[in-house]
Scaffold this active site. Sequence first.
Site, mmCIF file in Angstrom:
data_model
loop_
_atom_site.group_PDB
_atom_site.id
_atom_site.type_symbol
_atom_site.label_atom_id
_atom_site.label_comp_id
_atom_site.label_asym_id
_atom_site.label_seq_id
_atom_site.Cartn_x
_atom_site.Cartn_y
_atom_site.Cartn_z
ATOM 1 N N GLU A 160 -37.195 39.509 55.365
ATOM 2 C CA GLU A 160 -37.489 39.972 54.234
ATOM 3 C C GLU A 160 -38.998 40.370 54.187
ATOM 4 O OE1 GLU A 160 -34.814 38.259 54.427
ATOM 5 O OE2 GLU A 160 -33.532 38.459 52.766
ATOM 6 N N TYR A 162 -41.419 38.618 55.599
ATOM 7 C CA TYR A 162 -42.493 37.634 55.370
ATOM 8 C C TYR A 162 -43.280 37.590 56.775
ATOM 9 C CZ TYR A 162 -40.837 35.991 51.006
ATOM 10 O OH TYR A 162 -40.501 35.763 49.808
ATOM 11 N N ARG A 210 -33.441 33.000 60.781
ATOM 12 C CA ARG A 210 -33.018 34.167 59.940
ATOM 13 C C ARG A 210 -33.615 35.475 60.228
ATOM 14 N NH1 ARG A 210 -32.382 34.282 53.343
ATOM 15 N NH2 ARG A 210 -30.702 36.055 53.273
ATOM 16 N N HIS A 248 -38.927 42.665 51.007
ATOM 17 C CA HIS A 248 -39.532 42.610 49.605
ATOM 18 C C HIS A 248 -39.887 44.029 48.921
ATOM 19 C CE1 HIS A 248 -37.949 38.664 48.632
ATOM 20 N NE2 HIS A 248 -38.817 38.087 49.531
ATOM 21 N N GLN A 335 -30.762 37.222 36.356
ATOM 22 C CA GLN A 335 -31.975 36.983 35.158
ATOM 23 C C GLN A 335 -32.510 35.546 35.110
ATOM 24 O OE1 GLN A 335 -28.920 39.849 32.646
ATOM 25 N NE2 GLN A 335 -30.243 38.674 31.328
HETATM 26 C C1 LIG Z 1 -23.546 47.857 27.545
HETATM 27 C C2 LIG Z 1 -24.075 46.395 27.440
HETATM 28 C C3 LIG Z 1 -24.611 45.899 28.620
HETATM 29 C C4 LIG Z 1 -25.089 44.318 28.485
HETATM 30 N N1 LIG Z 1 -25.699 43.931 29.722
HETATM 31 C C5 LIG Z 1 -26.413 42.563 29.740
HETATM 32 C C6 LIG Z 1 -26.921 42.226 30.843
HETATM 33 O O1 LIG Z 1 -27.253 42.596 31.638
HETATM 34 N N2 LIG Z 1 -27.758 41.007 30.497
HETATM 35 C C7 LIG Z 1 -27.542 40.324 29.330
HETATM 36 O O2 LIG Z 1 -28.088 39.207 29.158
HETATM 37 N N3 LIG Z 1 -26.729 40.732 28.379
HETATM 38 C C8 LIG Z 1 -26.336 42.024 28.514
HETATM 39 N N4 LIG Z 1 -25.961 42.618 27.126
HETATM 40 C C9 LIG Z 1 -26.068 41.815 25.958
HETATM 41 C C10 LIG Z 1 -24.953 40.582 25.901
HETATM 42 O O3 LIG Z 1 -23.765 41.188 26.030
HETATM 43 C C11 LIG Z 1 -25.102 39.793 24.669
HETATM 44 O O4 LIG Z 1 -26.347 39.397 24.770
HETATM 45 C C12 LIG Z 1 -24.118 38.821 24.248
HETATM 46 O O5 LIG Z 1 -22.875 39.365 24.620
HETATM 47 C C13 LIG Z 1 -24.363 38.070 23.122
HETATM 48 O O6 LIG Z 1 -23.314 37.129 22.948
HETATM 49 P P1 LIG Z 1 -22.996 36.596 21.492
HETATM 50 O O7 LIG Z 1 -21.777 35.911 21.870
HETATM 51 O O8 LIG Z 1 -23.753 36.038 20.932
HETATM 52 O O9 LIG Z 1 -22.367 37.827 20.696
HETATM 53 P P2 LIG Z 1 -21.359 39.235 20.966
HETATM 54 O O10 LIG Z 1 -20.979 39.363 22.581
HETATM 55 O O11 LIG Z 1 -21.624 40.322 20.176
HETATM 56 O O12 LIG Z 1 -20.017 38.447 20.696
HETATM 57 C C14 LIG Z 1 -19.796 38.315 19.260
HETATM 58 C C15 LIG Z 1 -18.018 38.258 18.863
HETATM 59 O O13 LIG Z 1 -17.789 37.736 17.764
HETATM 60 C C16 LIG Z 1 -16.701 38.463 17.153
HETATM 61 N N5 LIG Z 1 -16.753 38.434 15.761
HETATM 62 C C17 LIG Z 1 -17.668 38.952 14.753
HETATM 63 N N6 LIG Z 1 -17.675 38.550 13.779
HETATM 64 C C18 LIG Z 1 -16.226 37.818 13.755
HETATM 65 C C19 LIG Z 1 -15.595 37.204 12.582
HETATM 66 N N7 LIG Z 1 -15.916 37.050 11.577
HETATM 67 N N8 LIG Z 1 -14.549 36.516 13.155
HETATM 68 C C20 LIG Z 1 -14.315 36.225 14.523
HETATM 69 N N9 LIG Z 1 -14.819 36.839 15.521
HETATM 70 C C21 LIG Z 1 -16.001 37.623 14.805
HETATM 71 C C22 LIG Z 1 -16.846 39.784 17.850
HETATM 72 O O14 LIG Z 1 -15.651 40.428 17.892
HETATM 73 C C23 LIG Z 1 -17.547 39.409 19.144
HETATM 74 O O15 LIG Z 1 -16.448 39.413 19.999
HETATM 75 C C24 LIG Z 1 -25.240 43.769 27.215
HETATM 76 C C25 LIG Z 1 -24.631 44.452 26.056
HETATM 77 C C26 LIG Z 1 -24.218 45.695 26.184
HETATM 78 C C27 LIG Z 1 -23.516 46.142 24.925
HETATM 79 C C1 LIG Z 2 -33.827 32.375 43.309
HETATM 80 C C2 LIG Z 2 -33.839 32.692 44.630
HETATM 81 C C3 LIG Z 2 -34.893 32.162 45.442
HETATM 82 C C4 LIG Z 2 -34.856 32.627 46.691
HETATM 83 N N1 LIG Z 2 -35.566 31.967 47.709
HETATM 84 C C5 LIG Z 2 -35.249 32.216 49.055
HETATM 85 C C6 LIG Z 2 -36.250 31.574 50.049
HETATM 86 O O1 LIG Z 2 -37.127 30.675 49.694
HETATM 87 N N2 LIG Z 2 -36.042 32.064 51.677
HETATM 88 C C7 LIG Z 2 -35.267 32.740 51.774
HETATM 89 O O2 LIG Z 2 -34.890 33.202 53.000
HETATM 90 N N3 LIG Z 2 -34.375 33.476 50.880
HETATM 91 C C8 LIG Z 2 -34.525 33.325 49.434
HETATM 92 N N4 LIG Z 2 -33.706 34.053 48.660
HETATM 93 C C9 LIG Z 2 -32.596 34.747 49.056
HETATM 94 C C10 LIG Z 2 -31.346 34.301 49.239
HETATM 95 O O3 LIG Z 2 -31.420 33.269 50.549
HETATM 96 C C11 LIG Z 2 -30.044 34.929 49.683
HETATM 97 O O4 LIG Z 2 -30.584 35.885 50.644
HETATM 98 C C12 LIG Z 2 -29.882 36.069 48.205
HETATM 99 O O5 LIG Z 2 -29.805 35.379 46.956
HETATM 100 C C13 LIG Z 2 -28.673 36.785 48.464
HETATM 101 O O6 LIG Z 2 -27.590 36.033 48.512
HETATM 102 P P1 LIG Z 2 -26.507 35.733 47.467
HETATM 103 O O7 LIG Z 2 -25.838 37.125 47.043
HETATM 104 O O8 LIG Z 2 -25.495 34.733 48.056
HETATM 105 O O9 LIG Z 2 -27.276 34.994 46.483
HETATM 106 C C14 LIG Z 2 -33.756 33.580 47.422
HETATM 107 C C15 LIG Z 2 -32.831 34.001 46.280
HETATM 108 C C16 LIG Z 2 -32.896 33.641 44.925
HETATM 109 C C17 LIG Z 2 -31.999 34.333 44.182
HETATM 110 S S1 SF4 Z 3 -25.295 34.681 37.664
HETATM 111 FE FE1 SF4 Z 3 -26.574 32.923 37.743
HETATM 112 S S2 SF4 Z 3 -27.112 32.834 40.001
HETATM 113 FE FE2 SF4 Z 3 -25.766 34.837 39.885
HETATM 114 S S3 SF4 Z 3 -27.515 36.080 39.533
HETATM 115 FE FE3 SF4 Z 3 -27.111 35.622 37.555
HETATM 116 S S4 SF4 Z 3 -28.555 34.039 37.097
HETATM 117 FE FE4 SF4 Z 3 -28.731 34.161 39.282
#
Ligand SMILES: Cc1cc2nc3c(=O)[nH]c(=O)nc-3n(C[C@H](O)[C@H](O)[C@H](O)COP(=O)(O)OP(=O)(O)OC[C@H]3O[C@@H](n4cnc5c(N)ncnc54)[C@H](O)[C@@H]3O)c2cc1C
Ligand SMILES: Cc1cc2nc3c(=O)[nH]c(=O)nc-3n(C[C@H](O)[C@H](O)[C@H](O)COP(=O)(O)O)c2cc1C
Ligand code: SF4
Length: 665
Positions: A160, A162, A210, A248, A335
Amino acid sequence: MLSPLDLGWTTLKNRILMGSMHTNLEEIPGGFERAAVYFAERAKGQVGLIVTGGISPNPEGCVAAMAAKLNTEEEVKHHKLITSAVHAEGGKICMQILHTGRYGYHPKIVAPSAIQAPINFFKPKELSPEEIEKTIDDYVQCALLAQKAGYDGVEIMGSEGYLINQFIAKRTNQRQDEWGGNYENRIKFPIQIVNETRKACGENFIIIYRLSMLDLVEGGSTWSEVVQLAKEIEKAGATLINTGIGWHEARIPTIATVVPRKAFAWVTKKLKSEVNIPLIAVNRINMPDVAEEVLSEGCADMVSMARPFLADAELVLKTMEGRIDEINTCIACNQACLDHTFQMKISSCLVNPRACHETELNYIPTNNPKNIAVIGGGPAGMAYAHVAAMRGHKVDLYESSRQLGGQFNMAKIIPGKEEYAETIRYYQRMLSKYDVNILLNTKAEKQFLINKYDEIILANGVTPRKLDIEGIDHPKVLSYVDVLLHKAEVGRSVAIIGAGGIGFDVAEYLVHHGNQEEEIKTFLATWGVDHEYKHGGALKDAKIQVPAREVYLLKRSTGKHGATLGKTTGWIHKASLVANNVQMISDVTYQKIDDDGLHIVVKGEARILPIDHVIICAGQEPSRALYQELLDEGLQPTLIGGADEAVELDAKRAIHQACHLASVV
Ligand SMILES: Cc1cc2nc3c(=O)[nH]c(=O)nc-3n(C[C@H](O)[C@H](O)[C@H](O)COP(=O)(O)OP(=O)(O)OC[C@H]3O[C@@H](n4cnc5c(N)ncnc54)[C@H](O)[C@@H]3O)c2cc1C
Ligand SMILES: Cc1cc2nc3c(=O)[nH]c(=O)nc-3n(C[C@H](O)[C@H](O)[C@H](O)COP(=O)(O)O)c2cc1C
Ligand code: SF4
C-alpha cells in the site's frame, strides 16, 4: 515452523482471516478496552485469525504525531487487553506492524529518499544507513513486544505504499548505497526484517508478510520482481504471504464498491505456483460464497475479509450454521469505515453502527414490549423495525410502495452500486425472522395510527426538491425518481441540474451502456490495470467505451464538482465522469427550459444547451405532512432518517439514528 495444518486451517472457517483495519480505537483514551470487546466479538463469531490495525514500531512511523506505536513495555499492557479478550473466545490474533514512511501526517516522517508523496504535504527526511539498521531493529523489538503482549504473531505491512514498499520501488528509493540501486539492494530491508523477526520470535510465532502484488503506480514492481521478493520472504521465514493491492497514491480504485467482488484474486493466483507457503487473497471478498469461489478456483489458501467483519461480526458463525442469508453484507461504501479513519474519527459501519461501538450500542431484550408503527420501509424504517422487533417489541411496518428499500432501490441500479441491493436483502430476511408485520402497498394515514400504537416512528423519507425555473413543467424535464425508479426514457443529450451525490450517480447511470459482461475484465480495462502485467506497477492505458450519452452536470455554486462526496470515494466518481466526457459546469444561473433546450448563464455569458432532457437532482425536503397531521391530533411521533433531516446520500445517519433510537425504546 508452524504449518497451516498446525493452525487448523482446514475448514472454510479457518481459511478466513479478518484483515487489518486501523479503526482509530487505537488512538483514543479507553480505546484498547473498546477494541478488546470489538475483537472478542469477532473471535466469538468464529473467525479463524484476526489481524489488528497497523501499529508503528517507532514514533517516526506513526500515522500521525502521538499515534499508536509499540516500542515500550508500558504499551504492552494495553495490547494484553486485546489478546486476552480474543483468546478467551478461542480466537487467534496477530498485530500488524506498519511504518508509514512518507505517508505519515506529521513533520518527523522518514523515507529511503527525501521524496514527498503526492498525497501528503509533509516531506520525509532521508534515512541514514544507521537509521535504517535501527528501524529494522525497531520492527524486531516491536514484534517481540507483541509476542510479550500475547499476540499469536505479527503481520509485517509491506504494501500500500508504506515504508517497506517505498524501499522496494525505484520511484521512492533513489539511494546510491547498499539499500538502493538494484532490486536486490532495495528488497534487503523487508527481507532483513522478516529474517530477524523470525530469529527473535522463534519458530512458532506467526509471521504474515503483506506483499504488494500490484503497486498500480508508475515505477512500481514488475511481476518478476514480485515473484523474487515472495521467494525471498518465504526463505526469510514468513508463515504466510498476504496480498497488498495498490499504493494509497494510486489513481485506481481498489476497495470501493465500484470494484467488482474478488476483482484482484487473479494476482494472488498468479503467485500461487511460485512459493510453497500459503497465500492470502484480499479486497472485495465480501460474502462466504465469494470466499469459496476464490479458494475453489485455486487463487489462494486463505482469504482476508476486512470490512465484512465491520458489517457483521458473526459472518463465519452464520456461514457455519447455514445462515448465510442472515449475513449483513459489506456494501463497500467506505462511508463509515475508511472515510472515518481518514477524518480521524472512530471507524464504524454504515450497515452496522455497532461496529467499534460494541460497548455503547447494544440491543438488549425489552421487558416492556410495545406496539410500534414504523412508517416507511427505507433504510431508516427497516433498521428501526429490525432492532425493535429483535428486542421483543411488536412492530407493524407500513410501506406505501410495492417493495422495501426506499431510495436504496434507486442506489442499487447505479453502475458500481449494485451491492446496495444486499442491504435490502438483509433487512428483508431479518424482518421476517423477527416477525415484523410488513404492510406493503399501504400508505399510512393518520386514521390507521390513532389509538393503536404506543410508538409511531415516521421514516417516510423525502420529497425531491422542486425548482422554480421558467419551463419547469416542459416535457423535457424529468426528476431523478422518474429516471431511476420509473425508468423514463432519456434522450442522447442530457443536462443534470444539481451536482450532489445523486446528480453524480444519475450521470454515471446515463453514460453507461448497461452491458456488464466480464465484469472484472471490464473494470480492470476501464481503470487501466494490466491483467497481463507487462510493465512495472501493472498499469496500461485505460480503455473507456464511448459514453452512452452526452451529459452536462451543472451546479449553481462556484468551486469544484464533487467536493461534497465521500473522502475516499469522491475522486473515483469524479474520475469516472471525467473519463466519460461529462461536462461539469459550476456557477450556473438557470433561466428557462423550452423546446430549444436549457437556457443558462455561466459567469455572465448566456448559453443554450440543446439537450433532449433536463433531470432535476436539486436536493430533497423531509416529508412532513403526516407528521404535522399526527401532531395536530395530539400524538407525538418520532422522525427518523430523511424524514428527520434530508441530506442526499445519508443512509449512514439514517441507519445510525434508527438503531440508536430502537435500542432504547
Ligand atoms: C440514486 C441514489 C443513490 C444513493 N446513494 C447513496 C449512497 O451511496 N450512500 C448513502 O448514504 N446514501 C445514498 N443515497 C441516499 C439514501 O438512499 C438515503 O439517505 C436513505 O434511503 C434514507 O433512508 P430513509 O429510510 O430515511 O428514507 P427513504 O429511503 O426515502 O425511505 C422512505 C420510505 O417511506 C415510504 N413512505 C413514504 N410515505 C409513506 C407513507 N405515508 N406510508 C408508508 N410508506 C411511506 C417510501 O415509499 C419509502 O420507501 C442514495 C439515494 C439515491 C436516490
Ligand atoms: C477502516 C480501514 C482501515 C484500514 N487499515 C489498514 C491497516 O491499518 N493496515 C492494512 O494493511 N490495511 C488496512 N486497511 C485495508 C484492509 O486491510 C483491506 O485491504 C481493505 O479493506 C480491502 O479488503 P475488504 O474488501 O475485505 O475490506 C484498512 C481498511 C479500512 C476499511
Ligand atoms: S458497509 Fe460498512 S464496512 Fe462496508 S464499506 Fe460501508 S461502512 Fe465500510
